[in-house]
Design a protein around this motif. Structure first.
Motif, PDB file in Angstrom:
ATOM      1  N   SER A 191      11.453   5.809 -39.542  1.00 39.36           N
ATOM      2  CA  SER A 191      10.304   4.963 -39.126  1.00 39.36           C
ATOM      3  C   SER A 191      10.565   4.036 -37.909  1.00 39.36           C
ATOM      4  CB  SER A 191       9.465   4.327 -40.004  1.00 39.36           C
ATOM      5  OG  SER A 191       8.597   3.113 -39.698  1.00 39.36           O
ATOM      6  N   PRO A 192       9.623   3.851 -36.860  1.00 37.56           N
ATOM      7  CA  PRO A 192       9.945   2.906 -35.838  1.00 37.56           C
ATOM      8  C   PRO A 192       9.971   1.487 -36.408  1.00 37.56           C
ATOM      9  CG  PRO A 192       8.372   4.613 -35.134  1.00 37.56           C
ATOM     10  CD  PRO A 192       8.575   4.873 -36.488  1.00 37.56           C
ATOM     11  N   ASN A 193       9.501   1.261 -37.368  1.00 39.77           N
ATOM     12  CA  ASN A 193       9.638  -0.011 -38.117  1.00 39.77           C
ATOM     13  C   ASN A 193      11.164  -0.642 -38.258  1.00 39.77           C
ATOM     14  OD1 ASN A 193       6.920  -1.040 -38.955  1.00 39.77           O
ATOM     15  ND2 ASN A 193       6.971   0.626 -40.289  1.00 39.77           N
ATOM     16  N   ALA A 194      11.948   0.520 -38.264  1.00 39.05           N
ATOM     17  CA  ALA A 194      13.268   0.114 -38.374  1.00 39.05           C
ATOM     18  C   ALA A 194      14.049  -0.683 -37.173  1.00 39.05           C
ATOM     19  CB  ALA A 194      14.129   1.430 -38.793  1.00 39.05           C
ATOM     20  N   PHE A 195      13.195  -0.123 -35.865  1.00 32.94           N
ATOM     21  CA  PHE A 195      13.423  -0.767 -34.454  1.00 32.94           C
ATOM     22  C   PHE A 195      12.977  -2.028 -34.550  1.00 32.94           C
ATOM     23  CE2 PHE A 195      12.887  -1.386 -29.929  1.00 32.94           C
ATOM     24  CZ  PHE A 195      14.044  -1.100 -29.447  1.00 32.94           C
ATOM     25  N   ALA A 202       5.969  -5.287 -31.373  1.00 29.35           N
ATOM     26  CA  ALA A 202       4.568  -4.918 -31.688  1.00 29.35           C
ATOM     27  C   ALA A 202       4.451  -3.352 -31.397  1.00 29.35           C
ATOM     28  CB  ALA A 202       3.669  -5.571 -31.190  1.00 29.35           C
ATOM     29  N   LYS A 203       4.895  -3.078 -30.222  1.00 27.55           N
ATOM     30  CA  LYS A 203       4.645  -1.323 -30.001  1.00 27.55           C
ATOM     31  C   LYS A 203       5.407  -0.616 -31.075  1.00 27.55           C
ATOM     32  CE  LYS A 203       5.179   0.004 -25.909  1.00 27.55           C
ATOM     33  NZ  LYS A 203       5.767   0.363 -24.529  1.00 27.55           N
ATOM     34  N   ALA A 204       6.767  -1.207 -31.522  1.00 27.68           N
ATOM     35  CA  ALA A 204       7.344  -0.466 -32.447  1.00 27.68           C
ATOM     36  C   ALA A 204       6.629  -0.324 -33.846  1.00 27.68           C
ATOM     37  CB  ALA A 204       8.595  -0.891 -32.920  1.00 27.68           C
ATOM     38  N   ARG A 205       5.981  -1.495 -34.218  1.00 28.43           N
ATOM     39  CA  ARG A 205       5.036  -1.374 -35.383  1.00 28.43           C
ATOM     40  C   ARG A 205       3.880  -0.431 -35.131  1.00 28.43           C
ATOM     41  NH1 ARG A 205       8.420  -3.687 -38.938  1.00 28.43           N
ATOM     42  NH2 ARG A 205       9.044  -5.805 -38.755  1.00 28.43           N
ATOM     43  N   ALA A 206       3.215  -0.431 -34.145  1.00 30.09           N
ATOM     44  CA  ALA A 206       2.079   0.464 -33.773  1.00 30.09           C
ATOM     45  C   ALA A 206       2.402   1.988 -33.843  1.00 30.09           C
ATOM     46  CB  ALA A 206       1.477   0.185 -32.324  1.00 30.09           C
ATOM     47  N   ALA A 207       3.748   2.137 -33.284  1.00 37.88           N
ATOM     48  CA  ALA A 207       4.280   3.625 -33.201  1.00 37.88           C
ATOM     49  C   ALA A 207       4.419   4.258 -34.570  1.00 37.88           C
ATOM     50  CB  ALA A 207       5.487   3.750 -32.284  1.00 37.88           C
ATOM     51  N   ALA A 208       4.607   2.920 -35.594  1.00 38.32           N
ATOM     52  CA  ALA A 208       5.010   3.567 -36.960  1.00 38.32           C
ATOM     53  C   ALA A 208       3.510   4.050 -37.626  1.00 38.32           C
ATOM     54  CB  ALA A 208       5.800   2.359 -37.847  1.00 38.32           C
TER      55      ALA A 208
END
Length: 236
Positions: free
Chosen positions: A186-190, A229-235
């Motif tokens: 998950s991009p949430n990790a980033f 925020a972009k990482a959260r959205a990508a997840a």
């Protein structure tokens, strides 16, 4: 205008002419410089942790154009703090300090996915060329990469001081998010590890290093709330 627009175009042109074996030598030179200046020491990470991260790294790189040249180095480097550095030629330096800052293996792999894009697009080499305009110009006029040797001696210093451009960072972020999702991460990790870096380290375990926002990964990869925020959205 020449500096803002001409140099990036010139750097891209020269980078396309540089053979991969020459680029690998540049990366090895930078690694040796870091070692000679005692910015790196033998890793203190347990062998099983190193093996697990190498396995995850290999999984990230599998099938990519530069997969054969990707390799992971594990030096604890107090001089560069919690960091991951992409060197020309495919070596990515991952410091013990960054591993200590992470709370899950996926957070480390998220940073590595970002760095892999820098390798794939030859961003470190392009940054070197932009910072060494005379050598880049000579290489273009000569039609080969040999004149760039005059810039090699200063490359490690440039590497340690240069921030990637916003375009490079955006490209690496977007690619990293896609790569993570393709590999089941998950991009949430980033977002999690970047947020912890931005806040000065967050909660680290006993004896683990805390991030300094003025050094380490943040010094060359500035964190913004927009990127998180972009990482959260990508997840999603």
């Amino acid at each position: 205008a020449l500096y803002a627009y001409g140099l990036p175009v010139l750097a891209d042109s020269v980078a396309e002419r540089v053979p991969i074996d020459y680029e690998v030598r540049l990366g090895n030179h930078a690694l040796q410089w870091l070692d000679d200046n005692k910015l790196m020491q033998p890793s203190k990470l347990e062998a099983n942790k190193q093996a697990a991260l190498r396995e995850g790294f290999d999984r990230l790189g599998h099938g990519l154009p530069q997969a054969a040249h990707l390799q992971l180095a594990f030096p604890p480097a107090p001089g560069i703090g919690p960091n991951a550095l992409a060197l020309p030629g495919g070596t990515i330096v991952l410091t013990d300090e960054l591993v200590a800052l992470s709370q899950t293996p996926d957070e480390v792999l998220a940073v590595l996915a970002h760095e892999i894009r820098h390798v794939e697009r030859r961003h470190p080499l392009r940054q070197l060329l932009q910072g060494s305009a005379p050598a880049a110009l000579a290489a273009t006029l000569a039609g080969d990469a040999a004149p760039m040797s005059t810039a090699v001696a200063g490359f490690p210093v440039l590497l340690a001081q240069t921030k990637y451009s916003r375009d490079f960072e955006t490209e690496a972020d977007d690619f990293g998010f896609r790569l993570m999702k393709a590999k089941g991460i998950s991009p949430n990790a980033f977002a999690d590890i970047m947020g912890r870096m931005a806040s000065g380290g967050g909660s680290c375990g006993e004896g683990e290093a805390e991030a300094d926002p003025s050094s380490g990964f943040l010094s060359t990869h500035p964190v913004t709330q927009e990127r998180i925020a972009k990482a959260r959205a990508a997840a999603n």
